[in-house]
Design an enzyme around this catalytic site. Structure first.
Site, PDB file in Angstrom:
ATOM      1  N   ASP A 127     -11.907 -10.356  -1.301  1.00  0.00           N
ATOM      2  CA  ASP A 127     -13.220 -10.533  -0.676  1.00  0.00           C
ATOM      3  C   ASP A 127     -14.170  -9.544  -1.335  1.00  0.00           C
ATOM      4  O   ASP A 127     -13.733  -8.584  -1.968  1.00  0.00           O
ATOM      5  CB  ASP A 127     -13.205 -10.442   0.861  1.00  0.00           C
ATOM      6  CG  ASP A 127     -12.569  -9.195   1.435  1.00  0.00           C
ATOM      7  OD1 ASP A 127     -12.365  -8.211   0.688  1.00  0.00           O
ATOM      8  OD2 ASP A 127     -12.281  -9.185   2.651  1.00  0.00           O
ATOM      9  N   HIS A 152      -9.998  -6.296  -2.617  1.00  0.00           N
ATOM     10  CA  HIS A 152     -11.078  -6.037  -1.651  1.00  0.00           C
ATOM     11  C   HIS A 152     -12.185  -5.272  -2.377  1.00  0.00           C
ATOM     12  O   HIS A 152     -12.162  -4.043  -2.463  1.00  0.00           O
ATOM     13  CB  HIS A 152     -10.552  -5.216  -0.471  1.00  0.00           C
ATOM     14  CG  HIS A 152      -9.586  -5.958   0.380  1.00  0.00           C
ATOM     15  ND1 HIS A 152      -9.943  -7.082   1.105  1.00  0.00           N
ATOM     16  CD2 HIS A 152      -8.264  -5.764   0.618  1.00  0.00           C
ATOM     17  CE1 HIS A 152      -8.877  -7.533   1.762  1.00  0.00           C
ATOM     18  NE2 HIS A 152      -7.855  -6.758   1.484  1.00  0.00           N
ATOM     19  N   GLU A 170      -5.811 -10.795  -1.714  1.00  0.00           N
ATOM     20  CA  GLU A 170      -6.663 -10.647  -0.517  1.00  0.00           C
ATOM     21  C   GLU A 170      -8.132 -10.520  -0.917  1.00  0.00           C
ATOM     22  O   GLU A 170      -8.852  -9.664  -0.397  1.00  0.00           O
ATOM     23  CB  GLU A 170      -6.262  -9.391   0.281  1.00  0.00           C
ATOM     24  CG  GLU A 170      -4.795  -9.319   0.639  1.00  0.00           C
ATOM     25  CD  GLU A 170      -4.429  -8.130   1.525  1.00  0.00           C
ATOM     26  OE1 GLU A 170      -5.337  -7.436   2.023  1.00  0.00           O
ATOM     27  OE2 GLU A 170      -3.217  -7.905   1.711  1.00  0.00           O
ATOM     28  N   ASN A 215       2.161  -4.737  -3.454  1.00  0.00           N
ATOM     29  CA  ASN A 215       0.797  -5.172  -3.137  1.00  0.00           C
ATOM     30  C   ASN A 215      -0.040  -3.962  -2.730  1.00  0.00           C
ATOM     31  O   ASN A 215       0.428  -3.081  -2.007  1.00  0.00           O
ATOM     32  CB  ASN A 215       0.862  -6.169  -1.960  1.00  0.00           C
ATOM     33  CG  ASN A 215      -0.414  -6.919  -1.724  1.00  0.00           C
ATOM     34  OD1 ASN A 215      -0.990  -7.482  -2.652  1.00  0.00           O
ATOM     35  ND2 ASN A 215      -0.889  -6.958  -0.482  1.00  0.00           N
ATOM     36  N   GLU A 220       0.817  -1.236   0.000  1.00  0.00           N
ATOM     37  CA  GLU A 220       0.000   0.000   0.000  1.00  0.00           C
ATOM     38  C   GLU A 220       0.844   1.277   0.000  1.00  0.00           C
ATOM     39  O   GLU A 220       0.601   2.186   0.787  1.00  0.00           O
ATOM     40  CB  GLU A 220      -0.958  -0.030   1.200  1.00  0.00           C
ATOM     41  CG  GLU A 220      -1.858  -1.260   1.191  1.00  0.00           C
ATOM     42  CD  GLU A 220      -2.777  -1.377   2.403  1.00  0.00           C
ATOM     43  OE1 GLU A 220      -2.601  -0.620   3.377  1.00  0.00           O
ATOM     44  OE2 GLU A 220      -3.691  -2.232   2.363  1.00  0.00           O
TER      45      GLU A 220
HETATM   46  C1  XIL Z   1      -6.245  -6.832   8.159  1.00  0.00           C
HETATM   47  C2  XIL Z   1      -6.611  -8.071   8.964  1.00  0.00           C
HETATM   48  O1  XIL Z   1      -7.499  -8.836   8.220  1.00  0.00           O
HETATM   49  C3  XIL Z   1      -7.204  -7.676  10.285  1.00  0.00           C
HETATM   50  O2  XIL Z   1      -7.371  -8.827  11.110  1.00  0.00           O
HETATM   51  C4  XIL Z   1      -6.322  -6.666  11.001  1.00  0.00           C
HETATM   52  O3  XIL Z   1      -6.968  -6.234  12.180  1.00  0.00           O
HETATM   53  C5  XIL Z   1      -6.025  -5.495  10.112  1.00  0.00           C
HETATM   54  O4  XIL Z   1      -5.444  -5.953   8.896  1.00  0.00           O
HETATM   55  N1  XIL Z   1      -4.888  -4.918   3.611  1.00  0.00           N
HETATM   56  C6  XIL Z   1      -3.877  -5.738   4.054  1.00  0.00           C
HETATM   57  C7  XIL Z   1      -4.115  -6.671   5.171  1.00  0.00           C
HETATM   58  O5  XIL Z   1      -2.805  -5.773   3.421  1.00  0.00           O
HETATM   59  O6  XIL Z   1      -2.972  -6.901   5.942  1.00  0.00           O
HETATM   60  C8  XIL Z   1      -5.249  -6.211   6.056  1.00  0.00           C
HETATM   61  O7  XIL Z   1      -5.518  -7.228   7.019  1.00  0.00           O
HETATM   62  C9  XIL Z   1      -6.469  -5.888   5.226  1.00  0.00           C
HETATM   63  C10 XIL Z   1      -6.169  -4.795   4.242  1.00  0.00           C
END
Ligand code: XIL
Length: 351
Positions: free
Chosen positions: A269, A238, A267, A202, A161
């Site tokens: 969802d 996401h 990641e 990422n 990020e």
């Molecule tokens: C999130 C986890 O899912 C949570 O459990 C934690 O509290 C915060 O981080 N982007 C990322 C991940 O790269 O590491 C994050 O994970 C979600 C967003």
């Protein structure tokens, strides 16, 4: 090439639509109905983020991680705040447990993450250290963590990020103290610590073509031209139903293909405003499917990871108020339409 693959996709879809599912699978004898079986031979690994508390306490959860996935990512336990709670005091226990679990189950590990603005230890602040000290701390962190897992982590999210939505570099402790070269340095250090692991950028909102992914494209090109060991471009994935699903994901993934880097959805969802209903759950399946299709069609997309596979442990409700139901399994570990879409997509779309 692009049209060839799409044509092949359509041809396979039509052929399979008219035949028994078992005959469509390349190795029907080994298909236990899992995502993992469906992904076999596709060239794309199927992964999940793992919640270590759930893995320890919830046997059906643990069994599903082993059955459904061939890749795991620690949801939290490789983050800096977890592995070095006090300066110089390491705690690898939870991360080692996951790596051991993965080895026992024949799974690859995606390491997550080395340099980020979030989930850093409380002691790591600009008030406590000079810029030169922060640079030394980041270098040591990367050497120690990548070194600890050397040979056991398949791919690392090195820099997480680093850009804003408008394509400018995010204002973080690292940018302020070290300047923009901290990204190149992080990749060089990680590569020195484990020359064989794959090193990824990422981010989120970088799945389609937009200012943020343009910035990643330019950065990747620049780093590779300078010989910096960047091997992958990670798209978190996401998604949220109340916004449009990204429309040009394949186009974006393919331009990174052409740069010669691997890509991955890291990641995924697809959250929604609650309550869920049939239409939303179908739209969600489309969101999961569209990212996987792009991955399967693109040449260098190596993995597709969901950020938790069950709503029972998803991070979404805790972070996005009023939203949830973001994963392919419900709270009772029952598959939703998204699960079937993922399986079918793996079986239908072959490179
Ligand atoms: C999130 C986890 O899912 C949570 O459990 C934690 O509290 C915060 O981080 N982007 C990322 C991940 O790269 O590491 C994050 O994970 C979600 C967003």
């Amino acid at each position: 090439m692009r049209f060839g693959r799409i044509a092949a996709f359509l041809a396979v879809s039509l052929a399979v639509a008219g035949s028994a599912p078992a005959s469509a699978h390349p190795s029907p004898g080994h298909d236990d109905g899992s995502l993992r079986a469906a992904a076999r031979g596709s060239g794309v690994h199927i992964g999940t983020a793992v919640d270590m508390a759930a893995l320890a306490a919830d046997a059906p959860y643990k069994a599903a991680v082993a059955r459904e996935f061939d890749t795991v990512t620690p949801e939290n336990v490789m983050k800096w705040e977890v592995v070095e709670p006090q300066p110089g005091v390491y705690d690898w226990a939870a991360a080692d447990q996951l790596v051991d679990f993965a080895r026992r189950n024949g799974q690859l590990v995606r390491g997550h993450t080395l340099v980020w603005h979030s989930q850093n230890p409380a002691w790591l602040t600009e008030a406590n250290y000079t810029p030169a000290q922060l640079r030394a701390l980041l270098k040591k962190h990367i050497f120690d963590e990548v070194g600890h897992f050397k040979g056991r982590v398949w791919a690392w999210d090195v820099a997480n990020e680093v850009f804003n939505e408008d394509g400018t570099l995010r204002d973080t402790i690292w940018l302020r103290a070290l300047g923009p070269d901290y990204i190149a340095d992080a990749f060089r250090w990680a590569h020195q610590a484990d020359p064989k692991t794959l090193l990824f950028l990422n981010d989120y909102n970088n799945e389609g073509v937009n200012a943020k992914s343009d910035a990643y494209y330019a950065l990747t090109k620049k780093l590779r031209a300078a010989g910096v060991p960047v091997q992958g471009y990670g798209m978190q994935g996401h998604l949220a139903l109340q916004y449009n699903l990204p429309g040009d994901v394949l186009e974006n993934v393919r331009r990174f293909d052409r740069l010669g880097v691997k890509t991955a959805f890291t990641e995924v969802d697809v959250r929604m405003q609650l309550p869920s209903d049939t239409a939303k759950v179908q739209a969600q399946a489309e969101g999961f499917g569209l990212l996987l299709r792009a991955c399967l069609i693109a040449k260098n997309c190596v993995s597709y990871t969901v950020w938790g596979f069950t709503d029972k442990y998803s991070w979404v409700p805790g972070v996005f108020e009023g939203e949830g139901s973001a994963t392919p399994f419900d709270e009772n570990l029952q598959p939703k339409p998204a699960y079937d879409t993922l399986r079918e997509t793996f079986l239908l779309v072959r490179r």
